[in-house]
Each structure stands twice: as C-alpha cells, then as structure tokens.
Write a protein that holds these residues in place. Structure first.
Motif, PDB file in Angstrom:
ATOM      1  N   GLU A  28       0.819  -1.205   0.000  1.00  0.00           N
ATOM      2  CA  GLU A  28       0.000   0.000   0.000  1.00  0.00           C
ATOM      3  C   GLU A  28       0.856   1.259   0.000  1.00  0.00           C
ATOM      4  N   PHE A  29       1.841   1.294   0.877  1.00  0.00           N
ATOM      5  CA  PHE A  29       2.675   2.485   1.026  1.00  0.00           C
ATOM      6  C   PHE A  29       4.095   2.076   1.385  1.00  0.00           C
ATOM      7  N   ILE A  30       5.042   2.824   0.844  1.00  0.00           N
ATOM      8  CA  ILE A  30       6.416   2.756   1.320  1.00  0.00           C
ATOM      9  C   ILE A  30       7.009   4.145   1.107  1.00  0.00           C
ATOM     10  N   GLY A  31       7.658   4.668   2.140  1.00  0.00           N
ATOM     11  CA  GLY A  31       8.195   6.017   2.016  1.00  0.00           C
ATOM     12  C   GLY A  31       9.297   6.284   3.018  1.00  0.00           C
ATOM     13  N   VAL A  32      10.073   7.321   2.718  1.00  0.00           N
ATOM     14  CA  VAL A  32      11.236   7.692   3.523  1.00  0.00           C
ATOM     15  C   VAL A  32      11.107   9.148   3.946  1.00  0.00           C
ATOM     16  N   GLN A  33      11.482   9.442   5.185  1.00  0.00           N
ATOM     17  CA  GLN A  33      11.512  10.821   5.644  1.00  0.00           C
ATOM     18  C   GLN A  33      12.371  11.659   4.689  1.00  0.00           C
ATOM     19  N   PRO A  34      11.900  12.832   4.284  1.00  0.00           N
ATOM     20  CA  PRO A  34      12.651  13.644   3.315  1.00  0.00           C
ATOM     21  C   PRO A  34      14.105  13.895   3.709  1.00  0.00           C
ATOM     22  N   GLU A  35      14.375  14.114   4.989  1.00  0.00           N
ATOM     23  CA  GLU A  35      15.754  14.406   5.401  1.00  0.00           C
ATOM     24  C   GLU A  35      16.660  13.187   5.306  1.00  0.00           C
ATOM     25  N   ALA A  36      16.073  12.000   5.167  1.00  0.00           N
ATOM     26  CA  ALA A  36      16.870  10.775   5.045  1.00  0.00           C
ATOM     27  C   ALA A  36      16.913  10.257   3.613  1.00  0.00           C
ATOM     28  N   GLY A  54      -8.705  10.617 -12.653  1.00  0.00           N
ATOM     29  CA  GLY A  54      -8.675  12.068 -12.659  1.00  0.00           C
ATOM     30  C   GLY A  54      -7.504  12.543 -13.510  1.00  0.00           C
ATOM     31  N   PRO A  55      -6.627  13.404 -12.963  1.00  0.00           N
ATOM     32  CA  PRO A  55      -5.468  13.872 -13.722  1.00  0.00           C
ATOM     33  C   PRO A  55      -4.265  12.933 -13.625  1.00  0.00           C
ATOM     34  N   LEU A  56      -4.398  11.851 -12.870  1.00  0.00           N
ATOM     35  CA  LEU A  56      -3.268  10.975 -12.579  1.00  0.00           C
ATOM     36  C   LEU A  56      -3.076   9.905 -13.641  1.00  0.00           C
ATOM     37  N   LYS A  57      -1.822   9.629 -13.966  1.00  0.00           N
ATOM     38  CA  LYS A  57      -1.446   8.488 -14.787  1.00  0.00           C
ATOM     39  C   LYS A  57      -0.842   7.452 -13.837  1.00  0.00           C
ATOM     40  N   VAL A  58      -1.580   6.388 -13.595  1.00  0.00           N
ATOM     41  CA  VAL A  58      -1.216   5.410 -12.578  1.00  0.00           C
ATOM     42  C   VAL A  58      -0.710   4.137 -13.236  1.00  0.00           C
ATOM     43  N   THR A  59       0.380   3.604 -12.712  1.00  0.00           N
ATOM     44  CA  THR A  59       0.936   2.343 -13.198  1.00  0.00           C
ATOM     45  C   THR A  59       0.715   1.269 -12.139  1.00  0.00           C
ATOM     46  N   ALA A  60       0.078   0.170 -12.548  1.00  0.00           N
ATOM     47  CA  ALA A  60      -0.107  -0.977 -11.678  1.00  0.00           C
ATOM     48  C   ALA A  60       0.988  -1.985 -11.976  1.00  0.00           C
ATOM     49  N   MET A  61       1.675  -2.472 -10.930  1.00  0.00           N
ATOM     50  CA  MET A  61       2.815  -3.357 -11.093  1.00  0.00           C
ATOM     51  C   MET A  61       2.662  -4.593 -10.204  1.00  0.00           C
ATOM     52  N   TRP A  62       3.353  -5.647 -10.570  1.00  0.00           N
ATOM     53  CA  TRP A  62       3.266  -6.915  -9.830  1.00  0.00           C
ATOM     54  C   TRP A  62       4.617  -7.596  -9.865  1.00  0.00           C
ATOM     55  N   ARG A  63       4.965  -8.180  -8.727  1.00  0.00           N
ATOM     56  CA  ARG A  63       6.202  -8.961  -8.615  1.00  0.00           C
ATOM     57  C   ARG A  63       5.834 -10.395  -8.269  1.00  0.00           C
ATOM     58  N   PRO A  64       6.148 -11.356  -9.135  1.00  0.00           N
ATOM     59  CA  PRO A  64       5.815 -12.756  -8.835  1.00  0.00           C
ATOM     60  C   PRO A  64       6.620 -13.271  -7.666  1.00  0.00           C
ATOM     61  N   ALA A  65       6.167 -14.364  -7.089  1.00  0.00           N
ATOM     62  CA  ALA A  65       6.864 -14.980  -5.950  1.00  0.00           C
ATOM     63  C   ALA A  65       8.242 -15.432  -6.377  1.00  0.00           C
ATOM     64  N   GLY A  70       2.566 -13.380  -5.149  1.00  0.00           N
ATOM     65  CA  GLY A  70       3.283 -12.179  -5.544  1.00  0.00           C
ATOM     66  C   GLY A  70       2.858 -10.953  -4.766  1.00  0.00           C
ATOM     67  N   ILE A  71       3.408  -9.806  -5.134  1.00  0.00           N
ATOM     68  CA  ILE A  71       3.119  -8.528  -4.483  1.00  0.00           C
ATOM     69  C   ILE A  71       2.723  -7.514  -5.553  1.00  0.00           C
ATOM     70  N   PHE A  72       1.648  -6.802  -5.275  1.00  0.00           N
ATOM     71  CA  PHE A  72       1.051  -5.835  -6.197  1.00  0.00           C
ATOM     72  C   PHE A  72       1.218  -4.433  -5.625  1.00  0.00           C
ATOM     73  N   LEU A  73       1.342  -3.435  -6.504  1.00  0.00           N
ATOM     74  CA  LEU A  73       1.383  -2.047  -6.065  1.00  0.00           C
ATOM     75  C   LEU A  73       0.925  -1.149  -7.196  1.00  0.00           C
ATOM     76  N   THR A  74       0.618   0.094  -6.849  1.00  0.00           N
ATOM     77  CA  THR A  74       0.363   1.118  -7.854  1.00  0.00           C
ATOM     78  C   THR A  74       1.207   2.337  -7.529  1.00  0.00           C
TER      79      THR A  74
END
Length: 219
Positions: free
Chosen positions: A150-158, A208-219, A180-184
């Motif tokens: 769903e989410f992965i992110g890093v603090q801007p200062e890091a 809406g205005p977004l161009k979204v890419t759906a991705m998948w990683r197999p096991a 597998g694992i799915f994300l957008t």
C-alpha cells in the motif's frame, strides 16, 4: 500508491539479512517489523508530500495529508495479517515505513464506516471522494492471491541514502507471498526503481489527472 527512496541503495536482496539492531550501510538503521500505526503514519505523511496521487487526494494540504494517513493506517491495522515495517536511526527516530495488505483482505463494514467518518471530518468530502475513486480504479486489477504494498516512504531528510531500497528489499524477502506482491504508483520515476526489484507493469490507468501504473512482482 508508493513513494520509495529513489536515491542510491542496495539491490533487491539487500536488507533481507540486516537484523534488527544491526549495522546497515554507512548509517545504522534498526528494523521494527510490528510498529503501531501511530509511528508509521507521520513518516508516510512526510514522505508523500510531493507524491502525485497524495497531492491530488489531499489538495497539497499538510494537515489533510497527516489526517488522511492517520485515519487510513488506523483502519488498515484492523485487517487480520496486516503488516507494517519501520526503519529507525541509531537514536530511535523513524526513517522509513511500509504498509502491506494480505491477499483479499478488506476492512469490515464498521471499520470502513469509521474510516469514512474520520476522513470526512479530518480531511473533507473532496478527499474522501477522490480516495474512493483511486481505490476503485487501482484495486480492480489486483492478481488473485497477491499481497498489496500500500505504502512505502522515507523521511525527506533521510532521502537519497538507500533506506527505501533497504526496506523494500527486506519486506520482499520477509513477506510470504506465493501470489506475488502488487502495487500502484502515480509517479513515473518510481517505475524504473520497482523494475529493479523484479516488478513488471500490469497495466496503466487514468484516475482524474493521474497516470497510474499498476505493477506486480511474482513470488
């Protein structure tokens, strides 16, 4: 949606062997594989400050973005088997966070209603409607049996020191995902990064205005 650390970092297997409390690269990073939502939400709210989907949903408001992550992670934690991962520095300060949903897991009706109420009060009707639009489009093509990052992110200062890559490598190795694992992602710059970790493009969609890419990683 996702906003990993796009800076130089280790390859797909890095982080899998970095034990909690161990040394990882030039900076010490400790790992918590069961942090409470309240520790992850501020990290992600800071990391997603310029992420296109979050900017569209929250309207660029720091207050709305923080309230949105707080409400969303609180609801996500009600899912059986939901996973959260956190990296902290040597002083215990959160550096990066990730959130995953097990295959076919959905919140209960009561949990969904509570999330909608919190989002409406804390973020406003526009944010609620745009979130539902994004989810309706993004979740339509999840492969059967797949986990969702769903989410992965890093603090801007890091950012730029590979913490996101280290965390992504760890969760890919640690998540039992035969489907597998799915994300957008709504940030085209992230697509190349995820390809390095074995993800392939499933489809591209417009929300809406977004161009979204759906991705998948197999096991």
């Amino acid at each position: 949606m996702s906003e990993p650390d796009a800076g130089p970092g280790p390859g797909p297997d890095a982080g899998a062997s970095a034990s909690a409390g161990g040394s990882a690269g030039p900076d010490r990073l400790d790992r918590d594989d069961a942090p409470p939502p309240v520790r992850c939400a501020p990290v992600l709210a800071a990391a997603f400050v310029r992420e296109p989907a979050m900017t569209w949903i929250a309207g660029g408001s720091d207050r709305v973005r923080r309230a949105w992550f707080s409400a969303t992670l609180r609801t996500h934690a009600t899912l059986p088997g939901a996973r959260r991962h956190l990296l902290t520095d040597g002083a215990g300060r959160p550096v990066a966070a990730a959130v995953l949903t097990p295959p076919a897991a959905v919140p209960s009706g009561a949990a969904r209603a509570a999330w909608a109420a919190r989002t409406l009060v804390g973020c406003g009707p526009r944010t609620l409607v745009r979130t539902l639009r994004y989810l309706h489009a993004a979740e339509a093509g999840i492969p059967a049996g797949a986990w969702t990052l769903e989410f992965i992110g890093v603090q801007p200062e890091a950012a730029g020191r590979g913490a996101g890559g280290r965390l992504l490598g760890h969760l890919l190795a640690a998540t039992p995902a035969p489907g597998g694992i799915f994300l957008t992602t709504a940030d085209e710059a992230n697509v190349r990064l995820y390809r390095r970790f074995g993800f392939t493009v499933l489809r591209r969609l417009t929300v809406g205005p977004l161009k979204v890419t759906a991705m998948w990683r197999p096991a």
